[in-house]
Design a protein around this motif. Structure first.
Motif, PDB file in Angstrom:
ATOM      1  N   ARG A  66       0.834  -1.208   0.000  1.00 31.99           N
ATOM      2  CA  ARG A  66       0.000   0.000   0.000  1.00 31.99           C
ATOM      3  C   ARG A  66       0.861   1.246   0.000  1.00 31.99           C
ATOM      4  O   ARG A  66       0.565   2.224  -0.703  1.00 31.99           O
ATOM      5  CB  ARG A  66      -0.921  -0.009   1.232  1.00 31.99           C
ATOM      6  N   ALA A  67       1.957   1.231   0.760  1.00 31.21           N
ATOM      7  CA  ALA A  67       2.835   2.400   0.811  1.00 31.21           C
ATOM      8  C   ALA A  67       3.500   2.652  -0.537  1.00 31.21           C
ATOM      9  O   ALA A  67       3.855   3.790  -0.850  1.00 31.21           O
ATOM     10  CB  ALA A  67       3.896   2.212   1.896  1.00 31.21           C
ATOM     11  N   GLN A  68       3.654   1.617  -1.342  1.00 35.73           N
ATOM     12  CA  GLN A  68       4.198   1.775  -2.687  1.00 35.73           C
ATOM     13  C   GLN A  68       3.131   2.190  -3.699  1.00 35.73           C
ATOM     14  O   GLN A  68       3.441   2.425  -4.859  1.00 35.73           O
ATOM     15  CB  GLN A  68       4.844   0.472  -3.157  1.00 35.73           C
ATOM     16  N   GLY A  69       1.881   2.271  -3.266  1.00 43.48           N
ATOM     17  CA  GLY A  69       0.810   2.631  -4.173  1.00 43.48           C
ATOM     18  C   GLY A  69       0.289   1.476  -5.001  1.00 43.48           C
ATOM     19  O   GLY A  69      -0.485   1.687  -5.939  1.00 43.48           O
ATOM     20  N   ARG A  70       0.647   0.251  -4.657  1.00 45.93           N
ATOM     21  CA  ARG A  70       0.184  -0.939  -5.397  1.00 45.93           C
ATOM     22  C   ARG A  70      -1.102  -1.435  -4.739  1.00 45.93           C
ATOM     23  O   ARG A  70      -1.115  -2.380  -3.948  1.00 45.93           O
ATOM     24  CB  ARG A  70       1.293  -1.990  -5.409  1.00 45.93           C
ATOM     25  N   LEU A  71      -2.194  -0.784  -5.084  1.00 46.90           N
ATOM     26  CA  LEU A  71      -3.434  -0.952  -4.344  1.00 46.90           C
ATOM     27  C   LEU A  71      -3.999  -2.366  -4.454  1.00 46.90           C
ATOM     28  O   LEU A  71      -4.362  -2.979  -3.439  1.00 46.90           O
ATOM     29  CB  LEU A  71      -4.469   0.059  -4.835  1.00 46.90           C
ATOM     30  N   LEU A  72      -4.107  -2.894  -5.663  1.00 45.08           N
ATOM     31  CA  LEU A  72      -4.723  -4.210  -5.834  1.00 45.08           C
ATOM     32  C   LEU A  72      -3.871  -5.307  -5.204  1.00 45.08           C
ATOM     33  O   LEU A  72      -4.403  -6.258  -4.625  1.00 45.08           O
ATOM     34  CB  LEU A  72      -4.949  -4.491  -7.322  1.00 45.08           C
ATOM     35  N   ALA A  73      -2.551  -5.155  -5.312  1.00 51.28           N
ATOM     36  CA  ALA A  73      -1.672  -6.139  -4.683  1.00 51.28           C
ATOM     37  C   ALA A  73      -1.810  -6.085  -3.165  1.00 51.28           C
ATOM     38  O   ALA A  73      -1.779  -7.118  -2.486  1.00 51.28           O
ATOM     39  CB  ALA A  73      -0.219  -5.891  -5.099  1.00 51.28           C
ATOM     40  N   ALA A  74      -1.965  -4.877  -2.608  1.00 52.21           N
ATOM     41  CA  ALA A  74      -2.142  -4.735  -1.158  1.00 52.21           C
ATOM     42  C   ALA A  74      -3.450  -5.379  -0.714  1.00 52.21           C
ATOM     43  O   ALA A  74      -3.509  -6.066   0.313  1.00 52.21           O
ATOM     44  CB  ALA A  74      -2.103  -3.263  -0.762  1.00 52.21           C
ATOM     45  N   ILE A  75      -4.516  -5.169  -1.484  1.00 51.51           N
ATOM     46  CA  ILE A  75      -5.805  -5.775  -1.151  1.00 51.51           C
ATOM     47  C   ILE A  75      -5.709  -7.294  -1.202  1.00 51.51           C
ATOM     48  O   ILE A  75      -6.262  -8.003  -0.348  1.00 51.51           O
ATOM     49  CB  ILE A  75      -6.892  -5.247  -2.103  1.00 51.51           C
ATOM     50  N   ASP A  76      -4.990  -7.821  -2.182  1.00 51.11           N
ATOM     51  CA  ASP A  76      -4.824  -9.273  -2.301  1.00 51.11           C
ATOM     52  C   ASP A  76      -4.060  -9.837  -1.116  1.00 51.11           C
ATOM     53  O   ASP A  76      -4.431 -10.888  -0.558  1.00 51.11           O
ATOM     54  CB  ASP A  76      -4.104  -9.601  -3.609  1.00 51.11           C
ATOM     55  N   ALA A  77      -2.996  -9.146  -0.696  1.00 51.91           N
ATOM     56  CA  ALA A  77      -2.219  -9.613   0.461  1.00 51.91           C
ATOM     57  C   ALA A  77      -3.073  -9.596   1.727  1.00 51.91           C
ATOM     58  O   ALA A  77      -3.017 -10.517   2.551  1.00 51.91           O
ATOM     59  CB  ALA A  77      -0.968  -8.757   0.642  1.00 51.91           C
ATOM     60  N   ALA A  78      -3.874  -8.547   1.885  1.00 52.44           N
ATOM     61  CA  ALA A  78      -4.751  -8.471   3.053  1.00 52.44           C
ATOM     62  C   ALA A  78      -5.788  -9.589   3.027  1.00 52.44           C
ATOM     63  O   ALA A  78      -6.149 -10.146   4.073  1.00 52.44           O
ATOM     64  CB  ALA A  78      -5.429  -7.103   3.097  1.00 52.44           C
ATOM     65  N   ALA A  79      -6.276  -9.924   1.830  1.00 48.85           N
ATOM     66  CA  ALA A  79      -7.249 -11.013   1.714  1.00 48.85           C
ATOM     67  C   ALA A  79      -6.627 -12.348   2.144  1.00 48.85           C
ATOM     68  O   ALA A  79      -7.290 -13.190   2.758  1.00 48.85           O
ATOM     69  CB  ALA A  79      -7.762 -11.104   0.286  1.00 48.85           C
ATOM     70  N   GLN A  80      -5.349 -12.519   1.830  1.00 51.13           N
ATOM     71  CA  GLN A  80      -4.675 -13.750   2.261  1.00 51.13           C
ATOM     72  C   GLN A  80      -4.548 -13.808   3.782  1.00 51.13           C
ATOM     73  O   GLN A  80      -4.611 -14.883   4.373  1.00 51.13           O
ATOM     74  CB  GLN A  80      -3.307 -13.844   1.595  1.00 51.13           C
ATOM     75  N   ALA A  81      -4.370 -12.644   4.402  1.00 47.20           N
ATOM     76  CA  ALA A  81      -4.362 -12.612   5.866  1.00 47.20           C
ATOM     77  C   ALA A  81      -5.714 -13.051   6.405  1.00 47.20           C
ATOM     78  O   ALA A  81      -5.807 -13.820   7.372  1.00 47.20           O
ATOM     79  CB  ALA A  81      -4.012 -11.207   6.356  1.00 47.20           C
ATOM     80  N   GLN A  82      -6.787 -12.576   5.795  1.00 48.07           N
ATOM     81  CA  GLN A  82      -8.131 -12.959   6.236  1.00 48.07           C
ATOM     82  C   GLN A  82      -8.382 -14.451   6.047  1.00 48.07           C
ATOM     83  O   GLN A  82      -9.042 -15.080   6.876  1.00 48.07           O
ATOM     84  CB  GLN A  82      -9.170 -12.150   5.457  1.00 48.07           C
ATOM     85  N   GLN A  83      -7.866 -15.015   4.965  1.00 49.42           N
ATOM     86  CA  GLN A  83      -8.051 -16.439   4.722  1.00 49.42           C
ATOM     87  C   GLN A  83      -7.413 -17.293   5.811  1.00 49.42           C
ATOM     88  O   GLN A  83      -7.803 -18.441   6.013  1.00 49.42           O
ATOM     89  CB  GLN A  83      -7.458 -16.810   3.356  1.00 49.42           C
ATOM     90  N   ARG A  84      -6.440 -16.727   6.503  1.00 48.46           N
ATOM     91  CA  ARG A  84      -5.794 -17.434   7.609  1.00 48.46           C
ATOM     92  C   ARG A  84      -6.433 -17.099   8.948  1.00 48.46           C
ATOM     93  O   ARG A  84      -5.851 -17.334  10.004  1.00 48.46           O
ATOM     94  CB  ARG A  84      -4.302 -17.099   7.616  1.00 48.46           C
ATOM     95  N   GLY A  85      -7.615 -16.510   8.893  1.00 55.74           N
ATOM     96  CA  GLY A  85      -8.358 -16.218  10.107  1.00 55.74           C
ATOM     97  C   GLY A  85      -7.862 -15.013  10.866  1.00 55.74           C
ATOM     98  O   GLY A  85      -8.189 -14.836  12.046  1.00 55.74           O
ATOM     99  N   TYR A  86      -7.109 -14.143  10.207  1.00 56.71           N
ATOM    100  CA  TYR A  86      -6.534 -12.968  10.869  1.00 56.71           C
ATOM    101  C   TYR A  86      -7.380 -11.757  10.497  1.00 56.71           C
ATOM    102  O   TYR A  86      -7.367 -11.294   9.354  1.00 56.71           O
ATOM    103  CB  TYR A  86      -5.088 -12.791  10.417  1.00 56.71           C
ATOM    104  N   ASN A  87      -8.117 -11.209  11.444  1.00 59.46           N
ATOM    105  CA  ASN A  87      -9.043 -10.116  11.167  1.00 59.46           C
ATOM    106  C   ASN A  87      -9.015  -9.048  12.252  1.00 59.46           C
ATOM    107  O   ASN A  87     -10.056  -8.677  12.794  1.00 59.46           O
ATOM    108  CB  ASN A  87     -10.472 -10.653  11.014  1.00 59.46           C
ATOM    109  N   PRO A  88      -7.858  -8.482  12.587  1.00 54.26           N
ATOM    110  CA  PRO A  88      -7.829  -7.423  13.598  1.00 54.26           C
ATOM    111  C   PRO A  88      -8.326  -6.103  13.020  1.00 54.26           C
ATOM    112  O   PRO A  88      -8.398  -5.943  11.789  1.00 54.26           O
ATOM    113  CB  PRO A  88      -6.334  -7.342  13.941  1.00 54.26           C
ATOM    114  N   PRO A  89      -8.673  -5.144  13.846  1.00 55.83           N
ATOM    115  CA  PRO A  89      -9.169  -3.858  13.333  1.00 55.83           C
ATOM    116  C   PRO A  89      -8.190  -3.153  12.408  1.00 55.83           C
ATOM    117  O   PRO A  89      -8.615  -2.502  11.446  1.00 55.83           O
ATOM    118  CB  PRO A  89      -9.398  -3.043  14.625  1.00 55.83           C
ATOM    119  N   GLU A  90      -6.868  -3.277  12.667  1.00 53.11           N
ATOM    120  CA  GLU A  90      -5.921  -2.578  11.800  1.00 53.11           C
ATOM    121  C   GLU A  90      -5.918  -3.140  10.383  1.00 53.11           C
ATOM    122  O   GLU A  90      -5.638  -2.419   9.422  1.00 53.11           O
ATOM    123  CB  GLU A  90      -4.501  -2.600  12.387  1.00 53.11           C
TER     124      GLU A  90
END
Length: 391
Positions: free
Chosen positions: A107-131
């Motif tokens: 996200r800091a590099q401005g690669r928005l879709l890649a950042a969203i994909d990485a975050a989705a992989q975090a969610q797939q592992r059951g990781y869902n904190p507010p941050e």
């Protein structure tokens, strides 16, 4: 002091990441020989302190992930991605917080879709904190996926109704959706909970000015300048307050200050140049107008004002080129075509011929149209946009 915008998303929740990224990373951290509590010199030094431990344990995924978290905080994004990717290679069952670190760096590099994909992989592992939800809310906002952004920001606010960052971004979403009333409500709520954030104060003042409420905007601007007198966009907002209050001389001084503090703030250059042009200070108007035009070709009448400034100051070659660009930008405009012909008559034939080789020869008008200068329209106020880190 942490500001809203991309910076707050990059840094938000970093303490959780570097104190031990979940149970799996805590196990890795127990193996390291580095005493992080003794480090007092910031994230860049903290990352360097891990070098020795990584040299001794080159296959310890937790060490790479921890160093990547510090590197994101220090804005060393290439190194951060290298380290977090290495951690993911080493740990087939990497915890979700590794992917949050990766998402922050992307996200800091401005690669928005890649950042969203990485975050989705975090969610797939059951990781869902507010941050994580905050990051997804802000990144979807930047990607103009406004409804998705609202969904994630609402999740943050369900857990913490006073989260100033989530309120701030939600205000920006409603501003982008042109729901001014809700945008102002959420931005005000954010400012109440974080009264010393210059970016939140700027966005609130900007929106109030855009809706012709300069007296309401002024207190937020003054509060922000007390916190950070070098915050250029607040000086621009201050200029708009004077402009909207029919005090153009005072407004111009604020725009000049804003442009001095941030040379990329083209709106300040544009308004400063327009003020000087209207006061027939053509030579002084050239620099701010040319800087504004480099950033945006479609500011109202910026090309015409700049071309006229060149013509009024006897810089006929530059005027010819500027008018020629207007003909290309607005084909069929008889006034611009006439000006190309008229200014071209003042140039020596060899010089004009050399210019034509580069810029082309415009069609000559059959007869000169009346040289009526278009009236100037005020700069249309746009919804506030997401702020990014200065380069």
């Amino acid at each position: 002091m942490v500001r809203f915008g991309l910076l707050s998303v990059v840094l938000g929740g970093m303490a959780l990441l570097v104190s031990g990224c979940g149970d799996a990373q805590s196990a890795h951290a127990s193996e390291t020989m580095v005493n992080l509590r003794t480090v007092q010199s910031g994230p860049a030094i903290q990352a360097a302190e891990l070098n020795g431990a990584i040299a001794r344990q080159p296959r310890n995924a937790g060490l790479y992930a921890r160093r990547a978290a510090y590197e994101v905080e220090a804005n060393n994004l290439t190194e951060a991605l290298r380290d977090i990717n290495r951690a993911l290679e080493l740990d087939d069952e990497a915890p979700g917080d590794y992917y949050l670190i990766k998402a922050r760096a992307l996200r800091a590099q401005g690669r928005l879709l890649a950042a969203i994909d990485a975050a989705a992989q975090a969610q797939q592992r059951g990781y869902n904190p507010p941050e994580l939800h905050l990051l997804l809310g802000e990144t979807n906002l930047a990607a103009r996926r406004y409804r998705t952004a609202l969904d994630y920001l609402d999740r943050v606010l369900r857990d913490d109704a006073d989260n100033a960052s989530a309120l701030f971004y939600k205000g920006l979403v409603y501003s982008a959706l042109r729901d001014t009333a809700q945008a102002l409500d959420f931005l005000r709520a954010s400012v109440v909970r974080a009264p010393r954030q210059p970016e939140a104060l700027h966005q609130l003042a900007y929106l109030l000015n855009a809706n012709n409420q300069p007296l309401a905007a002024a207190p937020y601007i003054e509060r922000g300048l007390k916190v950070d007198p070098t915050y250029a966009t607040l000086w621009y907002d201050r200029g708009r307050v004077f402009d909207l209050s029919a005090q153009p001389d005072s407004a111009a001084r604020q725009y000049a200050r804003a442009a001095f503090l941030d040379s990329t703030l083209y709106r300040a250059d544009y308004r400063l140049g327009m003020f000087r042009y209207k006061n027939k200070r053509y030579a002084q108007a050239i620099r701010p107008l040319s800087r504004a035009q480099r950033r945006s070709q479609y500011l109202p009448d910026v090309g015409l004002m700049l071309a006229d400034c060149y013509e009024q100051t006897g810089q006929n070659q530059l005027a010819w080129v500027a008018y020629r660009q207007l003909v290309k930008q607005f084909p069929g405009n008889r006034h611009y075509t006439y000006k190309v012909w008229k200014v071209g008559q003042r140039l020596p034939a060899p010089q004009l011929d050399s210019l034509k080789l580069v810029y082309g020869a415009p069609p000559l008008p059959r007869r000169a149209p009346a040289a009526v200068r278009p009236s100037f329209e005020p700069l249309e106020a746009k919804a506030p946009t997401l702020q990014t880190l200065p380069k």
